[in-house]
Scaffold this motif. Structure first.
Motif, PDB file in Angstrom:
ATOM      1  N   LEU A  54       2.464  -5.750  -6.988  1.00 40.58           N
ATOM      2  CA  LEU A  54       1.770  -5.172  -5.836  1.00 40.58           C
ATOM      3  C   LEU A  54       0.272  -5.098  -6.126  1.00 40.58           C
ATOM      4  O   LEU A  54      -0.259  -4.059  -6.507  1.00 40.58           O
ATOM      5  CB  LEU A  54       2.336  -3.788  -5.534  1.00 40.58           C
ATOM      6  CG  LEU A  54       3.843  -3.724  -5.274  1.00 40.58           C
ATOM      7  CD1 LEU A  54       4.293  -2.287  -5.064  1.00 40.58           C
ATOM      8  CD2 LEU A  54       4.221  -4.576  -4.082  1.00 40.58           C
ATOM      9  N   ASP A  55      -0.409  -6.219  -5.938  1.00 39.50           N
ATOM     10  CA  ASP A  55      -1.837  -6.283  -6.245  1.00 39.50           C
ATOM     11  C   ASP A  55      -2.697  -6.410  -4.989  1.00 39.50           C
ATOM     12  O   ASP A  55      -3.882  -6.739  -5.072  1.00 39.50           O
ATOM     13  CB  ASP A  55      -2.122  -7.446  -7.185  1.00 39.50           C
ATOM     14  CG  ASP A  55      -1.704  -8.795  -6.600  1.00 39.50           C
ATOM     15  OD1 ASP A  55      -1.218  -8.825  -5.447  1.00 39.50           O
ATOM     16  OD2 ASP A  55      -1.868  -9.818  -7.292  1.00 39.50           O
ATOM     17  N   GLY A  56      -2.111  -6.166  -3.817  1.00 37.81           N
ATOM     18  CA  GLY A  56      -2.870  -6.224  -2.579  1.00 37.81           C
ATOM     19  C   GLY A  56      -2.969  -7.599  -1.949  1.00 37.81           C
ATOM     20  O   GLY A  56      -3.568  -7.746  -0.885  1.00 37.81           O
ATOM     21  N   THR A  57      -2.391  -8.618  -2.575  1.00 31.83           N
ATOM     22  CA  THR A  57      -2.497  -9.973  -2.033  1.00 31.83           C
ATOM     23  C   THR A  57      -1.355 -10.313  -1.081  1.00 31.83           C
ATOM     24  O   THR A  57      -1.395 -11.347  -0.430  1.00 31.83           O
ATOM     25  CB  THR A  57      -2.514 -11.005  -3.179  1.00 31.83           C
ATOM     26  OG1 THR A  57      -1.283 -10.908  -3.921  1.00 31.83           O
ATOM     27  CG2 THR A  57      -3.684 -10.745  -4.117  1.00 31.83           C
ATOM     28  N   ARG A  58      -0.348  -9.467  -0.996  1.00 33.22           N
ATOM     29  CA  ARG A  58       0.791  -9.714  -0.113  1.00 33.22           C
ATOM     30  C   ARG A  58       1.339  -8.376   0.368  1.00 33.22           C
ATOM     31  O   ARG A  58       1.154  -7.353  -0.299  1.00 33.22           O
ATOM     32  CB  ARG A  58       1.890 -10.506  -0.839  1.00 33.22           C
ATOM     33  CG  ARG A  58       2.454  -9.786  -2.035  1.00 33.22           C
ATOM     34  CD  ARG A  58       3.550 -10.593  -2.722  1.00 33.22           C
ATOM     35  NE  ARG A  58       3.007 -11.793  -3.321  1.00 33.22           N
ATOM     36  CZ  ARG A  58       2.490 -11.838  -4.550  1.00 33.22           C
ATOM     37  NH1 ARG A  58       2.425 -10.740  -5.277  1.00 33.22           N
ATOM     38  NH2 ARG A  58       2.035 -12.957  -5.052  1.00 33.22           N
ATOM     39  N   PRO A  59       1.993  -8.367   1.513  1.00 28.90           N
ATOM     40  CA  PRO A  59       2.574  -7.112   1.987  1.00 28.90           C
ATOM     41  C   PRO A  59       3.743  -6.673   1.117  1.00 28.90           C
ATOM     42  O   PRO A  59       4.394  -7.492   0.480  1.00 28.90           O
ATOM     43  CB  PRO A  59       3.039  -7.464   3.412  1.00 28.90           C
ATOM     44  CG  PRO A  59       3.240  -8.948   3.383  1.00 28.90           C
ATOM     45  CD  PRO A  59       2.204  -9.487   2.448  1.00 28.90           C
ATOM     46  N   TRP A  60       3.997  -5.379   1.129  1.00 25.30           N
ATOM     47  CA  TRP A  60       5.133  -4.860   0.378  1.00 25.30           C
ATOM     48  C   TRP A  60       6.420  -5.251   1.087  1.00 25.30           C
ATOM     49  O   TRP A  60       6.589  -5.008   2.274  1.00 25.30           O
ATOM     50  CB  TRP A  60       5.057  -3.348   0.289  1.00 25.30           C
ATOM     51  CG  TRP A  60       3.895  -2.813  -0.501  1.00 25.30           C
ATOM     52  CD1 TRP A  60       2.749  -3.468  -0.810  1.00 25.30           C
ATOM     53  CD2 TRP A  60       3.776  -1.514  -1.057  1.00 25.30           C
ATOM     54  NE1 TRP A  60       1.913  -2.669  -1.530  1.00 25.30           N
ATOM     55  CE2 TRP A  60       2.512  -1.458  -1.693  1.00 25.30           C
ATOM     56  CE3 TRP A  60       4.596  -0.406  -1.083  1.00 25.30           C
ATOM     57  CZ2 TRP A  60       2.069  -0.305  -2.347  1.00 25.30           C
ATOM     58  CZ3 TRP A  60       4.153   0.739  -1.736  1.00 25.30           C
ATOM     59  CH2 TRP A  60       2.909   0.785  -2.360  1.00 25.30           C
TER      60      TRP A  60
END
Length: 422
Positions: free
Chosen positions: A202-208
């Protein structure tokens, strides 16, 4: 107890772990260490609001879990002592760190299983943790938790699986999985079913977007540990839940099939309400039906926010119950997380009995509108047969946006004693 506490009938509330003025305390995973007796273990987690300096020069208040430890009681939970010292996840360490992840008692063999979560620091990810590096380990004890075997990683049996690719779909550092040992189910053949939530980094590059999968552990002939097999994933598509599905709770149906409910979340932009989705397995947790909304016995929807739930089997009433933040109507997100309620689960028809819903805790008259009664531990008291629920009474005094200093986040862990037979 004050009249404004809004606690349900037949429920007693008291302070379980008082805050030290800085932390919120969670207590969960309460488990008796043997098939008989009053010795117990539990996991305690401390959460702290602290100032964080960001790379862009900003300084913000962020919450982090800064400690985990195990407590033991020899007198049915009246008095507790720390066992093995406190473990702090250190974001400055590059190596994998093992954190407590719950217990499960094999009452048939009188063996206690302890689970551990492996995790690695990554300051570019949410919570400073590389969720793609989550993996699970376990230890066993045959002497009620006095001594333990060395932690062993859970790895699927068969060719193609190893410490890095430890189950179908898992790849160390990219896709990991969290196991909550408290939600394990022991099967009639003596195997244990362990439910996982799959995480991507979860590094902000894709939705959870999460998925659920179960691993089934079969005791080795020498009793030293388990051989593991993994089933297929349970998936809820983005059109039904913007986060997929996670945090499964599992119980057995009258037919012998397994029934799971999962935490999901709606999406106001698409008009999708938050609904707890459910699925059924006819083969011991390896394959599951397509997820469907959890329903009452009259066919209507059960409404909750996106929050945790749990099944509980009472030895006193002989009934199965479901605990959740059960609401009167739908919401799109994760709040409100009150009231906390409990209801009978019809194991014959796989539904919630609507007129059985009863209150454990509603929002006290003097509490903030975002107070949360969630993230709870639970167990049945062996002396009384009563249900015990423990949770941190967070945001009792103020909401997240109102907090200006670490002390504002502090919260006691409270305990509810619930008399279901009254």
């Amino acid at each position: 107890m004050k009249d404004n506490e809004r606690v349900g009938a037949g429920v007693d509330k008291n302070t379980y772990i008082p805050s030290d003025g800085l932390h919120a305390f969670y207590a969960s995973g309460q488990t008796y260490t043997g098939a008989t007796g009053e010795r117990m273990v539990e996991t305690v987690t401390s959460e702290l609001l602290q100032w964080v300096n960001h790379d862009d020069g900003r300084t913000t208040l962020d919450a982090c879990y800064d400690g985990n430890w195990v407590r033991v009681s020899d007198d049915n939970g009246s008095r507790w002592a720390e066992l093995g010292g406190r473990v702090r996840f250190d974001v400055g360490i590059a190596e994998e760190q093992l954190m407590p992840a719950g217990f499960s008692l094999d009452a048939k063999n009188d063996v206690l299983v302890r689970f551990h979560r492996g995790q690695k620091a990554d300051k570019r990810c949410y919570g400073y943790i590389n969720q793609g590096a989550y993996r699970a380990f376990y230890s066993v004890s045959a002497d009620q938790g006095v001594t333990w075997s060395d932690p062993v990683q859970i790895v699927a049996r068969g060719d193609g699986f190893d410490a890095d690719r430890w189950g179908p779909g898992f790849e160390y550092g990219v896709r990991g999985g969290i196991l909550n040992g408290t939600h394990c189910i022991w099967m009639a053949d003596g195997s244990v079913l362990a439910p996982f939530t799959e995480y991507e980094r979860l590094d902000g590059t894709r939705p959870w977007c999460f998925r659920v999968v179960c691993a089934r552990g079969h005791w080795k002939e020498d009793g030293s540990g388990f051989d593991w097999e993994f089933g297929d994933f349970i998936e809820v598509p983005p059109g039904k839940s913007r986060i997929g599905c996670c945090e499964p709770s599992i119980t057995a149906l009258e037919s012998g099939a397994l029934f799971a409910t999962m935490r999901c979340q709606g999406n106001e932009a698409t008009g999708s309400y938050t609904i707890p989705y459910s699925a059924v397995s006819e083969d011991g947790g390896m394959n599951w039906s397509q997820p469907e909304p959890l329903l009452y016995d009259d066919g209507s929807n059960v409404w909750t926010p996106a929050s945790c739930t749990a099944f509980y089997d009472s030895s006193v009433t002989g009934k199965t119950y479901w605990m959740a933040n059960i609401l009167d109507g739908p919401v799109y997100g994760q709040i409100p997380r009150y009231p906390l309620q409990i209801a009978e689960f019809d194991t014959g028809n796989a539904c919630i009995v609507k007129d059985s819903v009863r209150l454990i805790q509603d929002r006290p008259d003097d509490a903030h509108e975002n107070v949360r009664y969630t993230n709870f531990g639970w167990y049945e008291d062996r002396r009384t047969g009563q249900l015990i629920v423990t949770l941190p009474e967070q945001y009792r005094r103020m909401g997240w946006d109102d907090m200006e200093k670490p002390e504002d986040f502090a919260a006691d862990c409270v305990r509810y004693t619930v008399d279901l037979d009254g």
